[in-house]
Every structure is written in C-alpha cells, then in structure tokens.
Design an enzyme around this catalytic site. Structure first.
Site, PDB file in Angstrom:
ATOM      1  N   HIS A  24      41.834  36.027  60.007  1.00  0.00           N
ATOM      2  CA  HIS A  24      42.365  35.168  61.068  1.00  0.00           C
ATOM      3  C   HIS A  24      42.516  33.730  60.586  1.00  0.00           C
ATOM      4  O   HIS A  24      41.889  33.293  59.618  1.00  0.00           O
ATOM      5  CB  HIS A  24      41.453  35.207  62.299  1.00  0.00           C
ATOM      6  N   GLU A  38      33.925  40.805  63.638  1.00  0.00           N
ATOM      7  CA  GLU A  38      32.981  40.161  62.729  1.00  0.00           C
ATOM      8  C   GLU A  38      31.571  40.701  62.971  1.00  0.00           C
ATOM      9  O   GLU A  38      31.270  41.290  64.019  1.00  0.00           O
ATOM     10  CB  GLU A  38      33.026  38.638  62.957  1.00  0.00           C
TER      11      GLU A  38
END
Length: 210
Positions: free
Chosen positions: A9, A82
């Site tokens: 990202h 994550e």
C-alpha cells in the site's frame, strides 16, 4: 505456472511518523494517494486475471486507484492483512521500546513465537496465515496472472517463503511503499521475478513495516 504481482500500500501519516499500524485501519496520506495513482499508471498496460486486496483502508485505497487504471475490481481478502501487533499498535517504535522494553525487544529480534500482548499475532502465526492465503490464490488461478495489494509485513513473509528464508532471520531486502514485487509459482516451486521495483515513483517510499 502462476504469476503473482504484489503491491505494498501507499504511504500513510503513520508510516511517515514511524508509528506502528498493524491491524489498525489507517488511510493513505496525500503522498500515498499519489503513489497509488502512479502504481496504477504503471500497471495500466498489463493483463490480470484476478485482483485481491487486504480489506484495511490503506490497502483498499491503493487497490481502488489501481482498479481504475486496469479496469478490474479487487476482491477484499482479510487474510492479506498486516500482522496484529496488540498493545504496540498506535505507538511509535520509540514509545513501544520505552513502555514495553522486554516485549518489544522480542519483536525487534524477530522472536518467531512471541505473541505481542493485547491479542497480538506471532510471526509464526502470521506466516501461517499468509502462506495459506498465497497458496490458496495460486491454486485457484493456475496458469493465470494475479494482482495482490497488501502490507509490508505480509511482503516480508512472502519474500522469505519464496526464498526459503527463515522468518526470524534479519531482513536483507527492502519493502518500499507502492513498490512492485513479482513472484512465480511453478511446478518446480516458487521464484522471484523482481522485488521492490519503485522506478514508477518519483521517490522511493519509506522502507518500514508498520
């Protein structure tokens, strides 16, 4: 043979402030949005048969910018989130080391079985989750080209999986925001085609994992 392109990202304010994000849902900042658009422009001429993204906002915003460029909507997949860092989430790394010196030291030295207090996730647990998700996607798209938007900690584990590198070993590669990473799953095993390609960005994103 399945080709998988993985994108980290774009940048967030917490990346810029050295603050641990983990499972917290933090949006991209202006730099991150620009990085996402640049990544989309870079990939616009490529064909992908499937597109997956972590469902956290920073990944979804990156994926949305890429989707506009390539004309393919992403599938939200929480298995590409994550690592969960428990009580460390929201703290800078300096604050984490001051407030939880022993616990955070175990994170820094990559103790594979250390579970961060506060419903965290060990490296071993995270690696199992990421490995299962990657293998599932590869098996579902044999002979195809797949795009995945995810996070630095996930990419750290993907690199190690492909290379057969231990999760507890010191990292010897970079993971820039909005960097392009390409791997191949073939009958003979996994391999890396390219890693941390940031030539499409005006400046390399910060190389850290939170």
């Amino acid at each position: 043979m399945t080709r998988i392109c993985l994108i980290r990202h774009g940048e967030t304010d917490w990346n810029a402030g050295d603050r641990i994000q983990g499972s917290m849902d933090i949006p991209l900042n202006d730099v991150g949005l620009a990085q996402a658009r640049a990544t989309g422009a870079r990939l616009a001429g490529e064909h992908f048969d499937a597109f997956y993204t972590s469902d956290l906002t920073r990944a979804r915003q990156t994926a949305d910018a890429i989707a506009t460029a390539i004309g393919l909507a992403p599938i939200l997949d929480p298995e590409f989130r994550e690592r969960r860092y428990g009580v460390f989430e929201g703290l800078t790394r300096t604050e984490a080391s001051q407030q939880y010196p022993q616990e955070y030291a175990a994170i820094v030295r990559r103790d594979a079985d250390c579970v961060p207090p506060g419903k965290g996730e060990s490296l071993t647990q995270h690696s199992s989750r990421v490995t299962a998700a990657l293998q599932r996607v590869a098996a579902a798209h044999l002979g195809s080209s797949v795009l995945i938007v995810t996070h630095g900690g996930v990419l750290d584990l993907v690199n190690r999986l492909v290379r057969g590198w231990p999760v507890q070993a010191a990292r010897d590669f970079t993971i820039p925001n909005a960097g392009i990473n390409r791997i191949v799953c073939a009958p003979a095993g996994w391999s890396i085609e390219c890693w941390a390609d940031s030539s499409h960005l005006a400046a390399v994103g910060r190389d850290e994992l939170r």
